[in-house]
Design an enzyme around this catalytic site. Structure first.
Site, short mmCIF file in Angstrom:
data_model
loop_
_atom_site.label_atom_id
_atom_site.label_comp_id
_atom_site.label_asym_id
_atom_site.label_seq_id
_atom_site.Cartn_x
_atom_site.Cartn_y
_atom_site.Cartn_z
N HIS A 1 0.87 -1.24 -0.16
CA HIS A 1 0.03 -0.02 0.02
C HIS A 1 0.88 1.07 -0.17
O HIS A 1 0.15 2.29 0.11
CB HIS A 1 -0.84 -0.05 1.28
N LYS B 1 0.44 14.55 1.76
CA LYS B 1 -0.92 14.80 1.39
C LYS B 1 -1.10 16.37 1.12
O LYS B 1 -2.15 16.93 0.48
CB LYS B 1 -1.87 14.06 2.23
N LYS C 1 -14.77 8.19 -3.34
CA LYS C 1 -15.88 8.46 -2.57
C LYS C 1 -16.60 9.84 -3.02
O LYS C 1 -17.70 10.23 -3.21
CB LYS C 1 -15.88 8.37 -1.11
N LYS D 1 -8.80 13.39 5.13
CA LYS D 1 -7.83 12.47 5.05
C LYS D 1 -6.92 12.68 6.28
O LYS D 1 -6.88 13.71 6.97
CB LYS D 1 -7.24 12.57 3.62
N ARG D 2 -5.95 11.67 6.41
CA ARG D 2 -5.10 11.92 7.40
C ARG D 2 -4.06 12.93 7.29
O ARG D 2 -4.06 13.55 6.20
CB ARG D 2 -4.17 10.38 7.58
O1 H53 Z 1 -3.76 2.57 1.87
C1 H53 Z 1 -4.74 2.96 1.26
C2 H53 Z 1 -4.30 3.80 0.08
C3 H53 Z 1 -3.58 5.04 0.39
C4 H53 Z 1 -2.39 4.52 1.65
C5 H53 Z 1 -2.99 3.92 2.39
C6 H53 Z 1 -2.08 3.32 3.60
C7 H53 Z 1 -2.36 3.25 4.94
O2 H53 Z 1 -3.70 3.88 5.42
C8 H53 Z 1 -1.49 2.77 5.78
C9 H53 Z 1 -0.30 2.32 5.58
C10 H53 Z 1 -0.18 2.14 4.16
O3 H53 Z 1 1.24 1.75 3.90
C11 H53 Z 1 -0.72 2.75 3.17
O4 H53 Z 1 -1.73 5.54 2.09
O5 H53 Z 1 -2.82 5.63 -0.54
O6 H53 Z 1 -5.47 4.31 -0.80
C12 H53 Z 1 -5.56 1.83 0.70
O7 H53 Z 1 -4.73 1.06 -0.24
#
Ligand code: H53
Length: 821
Positions: free
Chosen positions: A363, A561, A667, A555-556
């Site tokens: 991810h 970001k 979304k 978002k976080r």
């Molecule tokens: O995963 C999302 C992606 C997003 C990415 C997120 C993510 C986390 O929330 C936590 C750890 C990580 O390595 C990645 O930042 O871009 O959409 C689902 O795939």
């Protein structure tokens, strides 16, 4: 004789009876005097009764038919609230609403009683929740495994504009959705040491001895699919002390000492680590990972042994295991330990089974998010697993790597499971790729970068193991539940089938040209904006007009970001409004929702800066209604459900190459919020789907970012070359906003002295220009609404049903198994 089943019908009267029965017999409350919370619990239980029957049926059928099942291993599940989702998915919403209505209760008011189940940080955890919904909807045999955290993601509050964290006791009062399964309790070992033993035939066997034991109690949460009778479960493990955990101390009369150990054992599932995309390397986190992995694997193996008398070589044909990021990667050496040490399989046979069983989803490309465990910590907590990892590594480097690149020590260094520079570390990402048969990225661009950059050498060695599976979202929660008005309009216009086949949304396309349809679509948006305006008033004390453009970044909080790029534009606009009060600028409300990891200093500084700018702007009479800035506290799934349908513009402005996919972008687009975004993550594919004329793309591409960095990026060049930018940064870092010029120096230093690692300054002008284009476009409401409709119509690709069916076909080789009535 089987007793007659109680009435579990779906009619209003049956539901009414069930709710009253639960009030009386489960909760011991009178209809006349029950509290709102009692009504909520009784309603959940009435629904759960109906769902459980299907859960038992699903489990039985899956077992009897002997089909392969997928086991989704994830440290996070960001489920949000369950009642409304379960009602809508099971088709019981209307009858339940009517049943409650007859008893003088408003269902919609009860829905607000439910605390969010926030057992995740952000995108990764929410993705797991969407996948669970889709797995049940498309009738795939699946079990989700995770941790039953007593405290989910912290509750966020702002004090003087700064983030303060509070514990989230989401299940202090219990939860009507979860069911304890004590008969499936597992015991897990930790610490200790390894000794060599020999079996009767003189073969060596490793034994893990003098370990500490921990118990795992499973809690099941039923997962209701849309218009399907499949009910899979999410099984979450709670850590408990072993009964004879320090039994000796207990016997010696140190009762209190023994109970202290119990408390220590229970800390393992106490709290979710609040970091998204960064790893902390803490011992407790490794223990959490191993704890839930060991419990889950033991559970999977138990089921394999109970169900069949098959040879171990058949294990992968019954069980697929998906690793959600590297967090559960210790499952690879754990399965090897089970097969080799406990079951006595030869190493090579066990390794083949492992690779056939596991698949891994990556991810992130962010180096700080790639998990590495210090070898010394690993050795102390999991000594046998470290030995196994060393052996896997040795066989790999001397085998496949040496065969492909003879004598190339650089390749060995890059592919090794052990990082040797600056101390020794276990590389969990390399372990995950090597121990599985498939590694996937989560958007096309991200997968390309995985193959070209992060895993380039693995890709050269095993090209067939890599594939892309673009993320998706469940359209039930993110349209049907959060925007029932739009869902109804769509159904009225094109029929109901889009809920199961999202590609059919394309049939809305021609309606974008119909003024009557546009008017109805626009009214739904405006109604949601009125509701959100009320929430903003209540939460932030700021009055906003629903006729302003609602510009949303939720978002976080993370530098990549770039919430701070958004802030630069806001401050630029503020200045322009003051300089040029008569400019034709459409009023805008900038809406933020974001939590920062408690230890992420700069992210917290950015939150504070946004709040400080908000306080000034919102109270500046020269600005009036033209510009408002609000930061809604405690962003979470249930709040997202209120913000998303009310959004006009979706901020997806990460530095190209940094956001693996993003799912908030999907979304928002689905709910007719136009994207302003970089060519990053899934934005690239959103542009392909909606058409470049229906999205606002700006900024450097991945290739341009690489080129700029290679040339040597210097943010000061941009600072000196652009007067507006210079004024903006200087203004933010002056004493104007808080009375203290020191307050936002960390932000300034990061943008200038520390080299602006996420290239905010490089993308600034392009972003400001794109925002001007947004402003101009919004003034033409007909055009804007048309674009919004075309976004809703064209994002069917991003349904998580599509994603999950691709996993089932390309990775898990799973059959769909419909469950009858
Ligand atoms: O995963 C999302 C992606 C997003 C990415 C997120 C993510 C986390 O929330 C936590 C750890 C990580 O390595 C990645 O930042 O871009 O959409 C689902 O795939």
């Amino acid at each position: 004789m089987t007793p007659a089943p109680c009435d579990l019908g779906n009619s209003k009267d049956s539901l009414k009876n069930s709710i009253i029965n639960h009030l009386r017999f489960t909760l011991g409350a009178y209809v006349e005097s029950a509290s709102k919370n009692d009504w909520w619990v009784a309603t959940c239980l009435a629904i759960r009764d109906r769902v459980m029957d299907h859960a038992t049926k699903s489990r039985t059928l899956h077992r009897q038919s002997g089909v392969r099942r997928v086991h989704y291993l994830s440290l996070e599940y960001l489920m949000g609230r369950l009642l409304e989702n379960n009602l809508r998915n099971s088709g019981l919403y209307e009858s339940t609403k009517a049943a409650l209505g007859e008893m003088g209760k408003d269902l919609d008011a009860l829905l607000d009683c439910e605390p969010d189940m926030g057992l995740g940080n952000g995108g990764l955890g929410r993705l797991a929740a969407c996948f669970m919904d889709s797995l049940s909807t498309v009738n795939l045999p699946a079990i989700g495994y995770g941790i039953h955290y007593e405290f989910g993601l912290f509750r966020q509050e702002f004090v003087n504009g700064k983030q303060v964290e509070h514990p989230d006791a989401w299940m202090r009062d219990g939860s009507p959705w979860k069911i304890a399964r004590p008969s499936y309790r597992q015991t897990v070992q930790l610490y200790g040491r390894v000794v060599q033993k020999f079996d009767d035939c003189g073969h060596p066997r490793s034994e893990w001895v003098e370990t500490k034991a921990l118990l795992g109690l499973p809690w099941d949460i039923p997962i209701v699919g849309y218009d399907s009778h499949t009910v899979n479960v999410l099984r979450l493990w709670q850590a408990q002390a072993d009964e004879d955990f320090n039994f000796q101390v207990f016997n010696e009369g140190s009762y209190v000492e023994a109970l202290r150990d119990k408390a220590i054992a229970e800390t393992v599932s106490k709290v979710l680590y609040p970091n998204d995309s960064t790893e902390s390397g803490k011992e407790l986190r490794l223990v959490q990972q191993y704890f839930f992995v060991a419990c889950s694997l033991a559970d999977i193996v138990r089921r394999f042994k109970v169900g069949y008398t098959l040879p171990w070589s058949e294990f992968p044909s019954k069980a697929a295991i998906q690793l959600n990021d590297t967090h559960p990667a210790v499952a690879i050496p754990e399965l090897m330990r089970i097969l080799v040490d406990l079951e006595g399989l030869p190493w090579n046979e066990a390794w083949k089974i492992c690779q056939e069983t596991f698949a891994y989803t990556n991810h992130t490309l962010l180096p700080e998010a790639l998990e590495m465990w210090s070898v010394s910590l690993f050795e102390r907590v999991l000594p046998r697993h470290l030995q196994i990892i060393y052996q896997i590594n040795q066989l790999f480097l001397e085998g496949d790597v040496e065969a492909k690149w003879p004598g190339d020590s650089e390749k060995k260094r890059s592919l090794s499971l052990i990082e040797e520079r600056g101390g020794k570390y276990v590389r969990m990402a390399n372990l995950s790729v090597l121990g599985s048969h498939a590694t996937n990225g989560v958007a096309a661009l991200h997968t390309r970068l995985l193959c070209e950059r992060l895993f380039a050498d693995f890709y050269a060695l095993y090209p067939d193991r890599f594939l892309n599976l673009t993320n998706g979202i469940t359209f039930r929660r993110w349209l049907d539940v959060c925007n029932p008005q739009l869902s109804a309009l769509i159904t009225e216009t094109i029929g109901e089938s889009w809920k199961k086949n999202a590609d059919l949304l394309r049939n809305l396309d021609p309606h974008a040209d119909d003024p009557a349809f546009r008017a109805r679509y626009a009214k739904i948006k405006r109604d949601h904006k009125v509701v959100l305006a009320k929430i903003i008033e209540d939460e932030c004390g700021v009055t906003v007009s629903p006729d302003a453009l609602f510009d949303v970044q939720i978002k976080r909080l993370h530098e990549y970001k770039r919430q701070h790029l958004n802030l630069l534009n806001i401050v630029t606009l503020y200045r322009e409004i003051l300089d040029n009060p008569n400019a034709d600028f459409h009023p805008r409300v900038f809406i933020f929702g974001a939590k920062a990891a408690p230890g992420y200093f700069l992210a917290k500084n950015i939150i504070h800066a946004i709040n400080a700018v908000a306080a000034k702007v919102n109270n500046d009479p020269r600005v009036g209604d033209k510009l408002k800035v609000v930061f809604l506290p405690n962003y979470r799934v249930s709040l997202a459900e209120k913000i998303i349908p009310a959004s006009d513009l979706s901020e997806q402005i990460s530095t190209a190459g940094k956001e693996a996919s993003g799912t908030g972008n999907m979304k928002l687009a689905l709910n007719g919020s136009l994207t302003i975004g970089t060519l990053d993550g899934a934005n690239v594919e959103i542009e392909e789907e909606v058409g470049s004329e229906n999205i606002f793309i700006f900024g450097l591409t991945v290739e341009e970012v690489t080129e700029l960095r290679a040339k040597g990026y210097n943010p000061w060049d941009y600072y000196w070359a652009n007067e507006k930018l210079r004024n903006t940064i200087d203004w933010i870092s002056s004493d104007y906003f808080t009375g203290n010029a020191e307050e936002f120096q960390p932000l300034r230093r990061s943008l200038l002295d520390h080299g602006d690692p996420y290239l905010c300054l490089a993308d600034y002008q392009s972003y400001v220009d794109a925002q001007a284009k947004v402003d101009a476009t919004y003034k033409d409401q007909d055009k804007w609404v048309k674009m919004a409709i075309l976004n809703t119509a064209r994002v069917g690709k991003f349904s998580s049903d599509r994603t999950i069916l691709q996993y089932a076909e390309k990775v898990w080789n799973l059959p769909q198994v419909p469950i009858g009535e």
